[in-house]
Design a protein around this motif. Structure first.
Motif, PDB file in Angstrom:
ATOM      1  N   TYR A  40       0.834  -1.181   0.000  1.00 10.57           N
ATOM      2  CA  TYR A  40       0.000   0.000   0.000  1.00 10.57           C
ATOM      3  C   TYR A  40       0.880   1.247   0.000  1.00 10.57           C
ATOM      4  N   CYS A  41       0.483   2.243  -0.796  1.00  8.58           N
ATOM      5  CA  CYS A  41       1.263   3.463  -0.923  1.00  8.58           C
ATOM      6  C   CYS A  41       0.312   4.616  -1.256  1.00  8.58           C
ATOM      7  N   GLY A  42       0.727   5.809  -0.895  1.00  8.54           N
ATOM      8  CA  GLY A  42      -0.010   6.999  -1.297  1.00  8.54           C
ATOM      9  C   GLY A  42      -1.107   7.448  -0.364  1.00  8.54           C
ATOM     10  N   GLY A  43      -1.206   6.846   0.800  1.00 18.29           N
ATOM     11  CA  GLY A  43      -2.277   7.206   1.713  1.00 18.29           C
ATOM     12  C   GLY A  43      -1.796   7.877   2.976  1.00 18.29           C
ATOM     13  N   LYS A  44      -2.722   8.036   3.902  1.00 19.80           N
ATOM     14  CA  LYS A  44      -2.426   8.770   5.132  1.00 19.80           C
ATOM     15  C   LYS A  44      -2.429   7.892   6.382  1.00 19.80           C
ATOM     16  N   THR A  45      -2.863   6.653   6.265  1.00 22.50           N
ATOM     17  CA  THR A  45      -2.996   5.781   7.425  1.00 22.50           C
ATOM     18  C   THR A  45      -1.732   4.952   7.631  1.00 22.50           C
ATOM     19  N   ALA A  46      -1.211   4.944   8.850  1.00 20.81           N
ATOM     20  CA  ALA A  46      -0.050   4.122   9.183  1.00 20.81           C
ATOM     21  C   ALA A  46      -0.482   2.661   9.328  1.00 20.81           C
ATOM     22  N   GLU A  47       0.374   1.773   8.859  1.00 18.05           N
ATOM     23  CA  GLU A  47       0.161   0.331   8.958  1.00 18.05           C
ATOM     24  C   GLU A  47      -1.245  -0.091   8.515  1.00 18.05           C
ATOM     25  N   PRO A  48      -1.619   0.266   7.281  1.00 18.02           N
ATOM     26  CA  PRO A  48      -2.966  -0.072   6.815  1.00 18.02           C
ATOM     27  C   PRO A  48      -3.138  -1.576   6.606  1.00 18.02           C
ATOM     28  N   THR A  49      -4.354  -2.020   6.760  1.00 16.67           N
ATOM     29  CA  THR A  49      -4.712  -3.407   6.456  1.00 16.67           C
ATOM     30  C   THR A  49      -5.458  -3.435   5.129  1.00 16.67           C
ATOM     31  N   TYR A  50      -5.550  -4.604   4.548  1.00 18.60           N
ATOM     32  CA  TYR A  50      -6.287  -4.762   3.292  1.00 18.60           C
ATOM     33  C   TYR A  50      -7.721  -4.280   3.450  1.00 18.60           C
ATOM     34  N   ARG A  51      -8.359  -4.690   4.516  1.00 18.63           N
ATOM     35  CA  ARG A  51      -9.752  -4.289   4.762  1.00 18.63           C
ATOM     36  C   ARG A  51      -9.883  -2.771   4.856  1.00 18.63           C
ATOM     37  N   ALA A  52      -8.953  -2.119   5.535  1.00 19.83           N
ATOM     38  CA  ALA A  52      -9.000  -0.661   5.664  1.00 19.83           C
ATOM     39  C   ALA A  52      -8.768   0.006   4.305  1.00 19.83           C
ATOM     40  N   VAL A  53      -7.823  -0.494   3.530  1.00 24.93           N
ATOM     41  CA  VAL A  53      -7.555   0.080   2.209  1.00 24.93           C
ATOM     42  C   VAL A  53      -8.783  -0.075   1.313  1.00 24.93           C
ATOM     43  N   CYS A  54      -9.425  -1.228   1.376  1.00 22.53           N
ATOM     44  CA  CYS A  54     -10.627  -1.469   0.559  1.00 22.53           C
ATOM     45  C   CYS A  54     -11.791  -0.569   0.953  1.00 22.53           C
ATOM     46  N   SER A  55     -11.767  -0.015   2.153  1.00 25.24           N
ATOM     47  CA  SER A  55     -12.833   0.887   2.576  1.00 25.24           C
ATOM     48  C   SER A  55     -12.754   2.216   1.839  1.00 25.24           C
ATOM     49  N   GLY A  56     -11.577   2.515   1.264  1.00 27.61           N
ATOM     50  CA  GLY A  56     -11.375   3.776   0.572  1.00 27.61           C
ATOM     51  C   GLY A  56     -11.056   4.932   1.489  1.00 27.61           C
ATOM     52  N   GLU A  57     -10.998   4.684   2.779  1.00 33.42           N
ATOM     53  CA  GLU A  57     -10.798   5.776   3.737  1.00 33.42           C
ATOM     54  C   GLU A  57      -9.338   6.034   4.086  1.00 33.42           C
ATOM     55  N   THR A  58      -8.417   5.156   3.695  1.00 31.86           N
ATOM     56  CA  THR A  58      -7.001   5.337   4.052  1.00 31.86           C
ATOM     57  C   THR A  58      -6.261   6.210   3.043  1.00 31.86           C
ATOM     58  N   GLY A  59      -6.792   6.300   1.822  1.00 29.58           N
ATOM     59  CA  GLY A  59      -6.116   7.035   0.759  1.00 29.58           C
ATOM     60  C   GLY A  59      -5.041   6.236   0.043  1.00 29.58           C
ATOM     61  N   HIS A  60      -4.784   5.013   0.492  1.00 31.35           N
ATOM     62  CA  HIS A  60      -3.748   4.191  -0.124  1.00 31.35           C
ATOM     63  C   HIS A  60      -4.233   3.545  -1.415  1.00 31.35           C
ATOM     64  N   ALA A  61      -3.289   3.276  -2.301  1.00 28.37           N
ATOM     65  CA  ALA A  61      -3.544   2.492  -3.505  1.00 28.37           C
ATOM     66  C   ALA A  61      -2.942   1.111  -3.293  1.00 28.37           C
ATOM     67  N   GLU A  62      -3.568   0.094  -3.885  1.00 36.09           N
ATOM     68  CA  GLU A  62      -2.922  -1.212  -3.964  1.00 36.09           C
ATOM     69  C   GLU A  62      -1.774  -1.030  -4.953  1.00 36.09           C
ATOM     70  N   ALA A  63      -0.565  -1.364  -4.545  1.00 31.07           N
ATOM     71  CA  ALA A  63       0.605  -1.042  -5.359  1.00 31.07           C
ATOM     72  C   ALA A  63       1.588  -2.208  -5.409  1.00 31.07           C
TER      73      ALA A  63
END
Length: 176
Positions: A40-63
């Motif tokens: 995960y890259c490009g977001g604002k959340t530290a130590e994101p999980t897949y579930r959190a990234v899929c929520s769209g709220e972390t700002g991360h991209a699958e990379a």
């Protein structure tokens, strides 16, 4: 195996399973790819999980983060392949996968990579995708977070696993 010349490239092109699979197939086995990790890259959340990234709220991209040998494969060649293997004209979408985590992005590691990324993106926009807006973001790579272990080499471990139908190698003429 890594050399003193090892460099890193980080890209996002939708579901990271297919991105990793295609890059390993194209550049593995002595063709320049030394290692690749999905994350995960490009977001604002530290130590994101897949579930959190899929929520769209972390700002991360699958990379995908690629360690490569520039004496074997150039950064430019990696980016040209990146643009062949996904659709950079659909904002926050690859095939049926929709959301900011599926955006097209190049996360650059320094000014040289940024310059090459902008040049290649401009050329593919004019030569390969003329008439369609290229939505790929080019931004400095920030913090990288490895995805959970079960995502690493997912399609190698699960050959019948989901692969985004938008991930295939397109046939374009060489760039000018």
């Amino acid at each position: 195996m890594t050399t003193s010349q090892t460099q890193i490239a980080t890209v996002a092109a939708g579901c990271f399973w297919g991105v990793e699979h295609l890059f390993r197939k194209q550049f593995g086995e002595g063709k320049g790819l030394l290692d690749a990790k999905v994350g995960y890259c490009g977001g604002k959340t530290a130590e994101p999980t897949y579930r959190a990234v899929c929520s769209g709220e972390t700002g991360h991209a699958e990379a995908l983060q690629i360690k490569y040998d520039p004496d074997v494969v150039s950064y430019r060649a990696l980016l040209e392949f990146f643009y062949r293997m996904h659709d950079p004209t659909t904002a926050n979408r690859q095939g049926p996968d929709v959301g900011t985590q599926y955006r097209s992005a190049i996360f650059t590691h320094g000014a040289e990579q940024e310059g090459i990324a902008r040049e290649v993106t401009d050329k593919i926009g004019r030569e390969w995708y003329a008439g369609k807006p290229v939505t790929t973001a080019i931004i400095a790579a920030g913090q990288w977070w490895n995805a959970e272990d079960y995502h690493q080499l997912y399609l190698a471990k699960n050959p019948a696993g989901y692969e985004c139908p938008a991930h295939f190698v397109r046939t374009f003429p060489p760039l000018s």
